[in-house]
Scaffold this motif. Structure first.
Motif, mmCIF file in Angstrom:
data_model
loop_
_atom_site.group_PDB
_atom_site.id
_atom_site.type_symbol
_atom_site.label_atom_id
_atom_site.label_comp_id
_atom_site.label_asym_id
_atom_site.label_seq_id
_atom_site.Cartn_x
_atom_site.Cartn_y
_atom_site.Cartn_z
ATOM 1 N N ARG A 78 0.835 -1.205 0.000
ATOM 2 C CA ARG A 78 0.000 0.000 0.000
ATOM 3 C C ARG A 78 0.866 1.250 0.000
ATOM 4 N NH1 ARG A 78 -3.047 -3.141 3.702
ATOM 5 N NH2 ARG A 78 -2.175 -2.036 5.491
ATOM 6 N N GLN A 79 1.939 1.238 0.803
ATOM 7 C CA GLN A 79 2.844 2.386 0.836
ATOM 8 C C GLN A 79 3.461 2.636 -0.538
ATOM 9 O OE1 GLN A 79 5.538 0.955 3.852
ATOM 10 N NE2 GLN A 79 4.621 2.215 5.459
ATOM 11 N N ALA A 80 3.902 1.568 -1.194
ATOM 12 C CA ALA A 80 4.538 1.708 -2.501
ATOM 13 C C ALA A 80 3.565 2.265 -3.534
ATOM 14 C CB ALA A 80 5.095 0.370 -2.955
ATOM 15 N N ALA A 81 2.329 1.783 -3.504
ATOM 16 C CA ALA A 81 1.335 2.252 -4.464
ATOM 17 C C ALA A 81 1.036 3.735 -4.268
ATOM 18 C CB ALA A 81 0.054 1.427 -4.335
ATOM 19 N N ARG A 82 0.908 4.160 -3.013
ATOM 20 C CA ARG A 82 0.599 5.571 -2.747
ATOM 21 C C ARG A 82 1.785 6.470 -3.101
ATOM 22 N NH1 ARG A 82 -0.864 9.692 -3.446
ATOM 23 N NH2 ARG A 82 -1.537 11.306 -1.988
ATOM 24 N N ALA A 83 2.984 6.079 -2.708
ATOM 25 C CA ALA A 83 4.153 6.884 -3.028
ATOM 26 C C ALA A 83 4.377 6.946 -4.537
ATOM 27 C CB ALA A 83 5.385 6.316 -2.332
ATOM 28 N N ALA A 84 4.120 5.844 -5.221
ATOM 29 C CA ALA A 84 4.296 5.823 -6.667
ATOM 30 C C ALA A 84 3.374 6.821 -7.355
ATOM 31 C CB ALA A 84 4.038 4.416 -7.202
ATOM 32 N N GLU A 85 2.173 7.004 -6.838
ATOM 33 C CA GLU A 85 1.260 7.982 -7.415
ATOM 34 C C GLU A 85 1.868 9.381 -7.375
ATOM 35 O OE1 GLU A 85 -2.328 7.659 -5.182
ATOM 36 O OE2 GLU A 85 -2.969 5.796 -6.154
ATOM 37 N N THR B 125 4.007 11.764 -10.827
ATOM 38 C CA THR B 125 3.718 13.125 -11.293
ATOM 39 C C THR B 125 4.998 13.912 -11.592
ATOM 40 O OG1 THR B 125 3.669 14.136 -9.079
ATOM 41 C CG2 THR B 125 1.625 13.142 -9.882
ATOM 42 N N LEU B 126 6.135 13.440 -11.087
ATOM 43 C CA LEU B 126 7.415 14.098 -11.356
ATOM 44 C C LEU B 126 8.020 13.647 -12.681
ATOM 45 C CD1 LEU B 126 9.009 13.826 -7.784
ATOM 46 C CD2 LEU B 126 7.627 15.687 -8.749
ATOM 47 N N GLU B 127 7.400 12.686 -13.325
ATOM 48 C CA GLU B 127 7.793 12.187 -14.653
ATOM 49 C C GLU B 127 9.258 11.743 -14.690
ATOM 50 O OE1 GLU B 127 6.735 15.188 -17.491
ATOM 51 O OE2 GLU B 127 4.584 14.904 -17.173
ATOM 52 N N PRO B 128 9.595 10.708 -13.932
ATOM 53 C CA PRO B 128 10.980 10.241 -13.934
ATOM 54 C C PRO B 128 11.416 9.770 -15.318
ATOM 55 C CG PRO B 128 9.549 8.665 -12.827
ATOM 56 C CD PRO B 128 8.734 9.896 -13.046
ATOM 57 N N GLY C 193 8.565 -1.417 -9.007
ATOM 58 C CA GLY C 193 7.577 -1.868 -9.970
ATOM 59 C C GLY C 193 6.273 -1.099 -9.889
ATOM 60 N N ALA C 194 5.901 -0.654 -8.686
ATOM 61 C CA ALA C 194 4.680 0.136 -8.538
ATOM 62 C C ALA C 194 4.783 1.451 -9.311
ATOM 63 C CB ALA C 194 4.419 0.410 -7.052
ATOM 64 N N LEU C 195 5.964 2.052 -9.307
ATOM 65 C CA LEU C 195 6.174 3.292 -10.058
ATOM 66 C C LEU C 195 6.273 3.019 -11.555
ATOM 67 C CD1 LEU C 195 6.685 6.317 -10.178
ATOM 68 C CD2 LEU C 195 9.096 5.864 -9.656
ATOM 69 N N ALA C 196 6.997 1.976 -11.921
ATOM 70 C CA ALA C 196 7.142 1.648 -13.335
ATOM 71 C C ALA C 196 5.789 1.357 -13.974
ATOM 72 C CB ALA C 196 8.079 0.462 -13.497
#
Length: 206
Positions: A36-43, A47-50, A66-69
């Motif tokens: 859950r932490q990874a999913a929320r932080a990834a959101e 938005t910073l468009e890595p 993977g959550a961010l990717a």
């Protein structure tokens, strides 16, 4: 050239974190809270468009990356140099268990010295390999690009200390990042040290 911003992101919570066991390079997956932490932080980070995501190859970091990717459509590239600091015989143990079994070595560790005879990696060695991985990945990007590096608490602390031009063997002025929080660095163009700290222990609001 180098990336204009580097985000050093600690993985989400594991059961070892929840039960205060020293993880080191033990390959422990995220627990439900960590996912859950990874999913929320990834959101937030999406938005910073890595421009690029690199990650430790240990599963708790690669799951977090993977959550961010998944949100950015990018790839999380593994790099074993971003693994957590190795803690040898102490991995999987609580602080109380370590203190009971190795009282002198535990006291040395808590006092900021390197414990002898238990197979721990030195802070300096850990810091050098992490900093090297970060600098290599950043050097492949442009001034306006953002690099996200997903790693571990001690690894990030040691690596960041090296990036800031300090010696992790004796300088311990950074607290560890909390689970799924991150720090932000910018290149210190033409000045020393090569990187400067812009933000620390940043996280997504629950």
């Amino acid at each position: 050239m180098t990336a204009g911003t580097v985000i050093l992101w600690r993985h989400g919570q594991t059961e070892f974190n929840a039960t205060k066991r020293l993880q080191g390079q033990s390959d422990v997956a995220l627990n439900a809270m960590g996912r859950r932490q990874a999913a929320r932080a990834a959101e937030v980070l999406a938005t910073l468009e890595p421009a690029r995501i690199v990650t430790s190859d240990l599963v708790r970091a690669s799951e977090t990356a993977g959550a961010l990717a998944a949100l950015t459509g990018g790839e999380a590239v593994p790099d074993a140099r971003l693994r957590e600091r190795s803690f040898g015989l102490w991995e999987g143990l609580t602080g109380a268990e370590i203190k009971s079994g190795w009282p002198e070595e535990y006291a040395a560790w808590r006092a900021g010295r390197e414990p002898a005879g238990v197979g721990t990696e030195s802070r300096a060695a850990c810091g050098r390999r992490v900093a090297e991985a970060v600098e290599e990945a950043a050097a492949e990007l442009e001034r306006d690009d953002l690099l996200v590096v997903v790693a571990h608490g001690a690894a990030i602390t040691c690596g960041q200390t090296v990036l800031l031009g300090l010696d992790p063997s004796g300088w311990m002025g950074l607290t560890g990042l909390e689970n799924c929080r991150w720090s932000s660095l910018h290149p210190n163009r033409g000045r020393a040290p090569a990187w400067r700290l812009a933000g620390y222990n940043i996280g997504a609001e629950e």
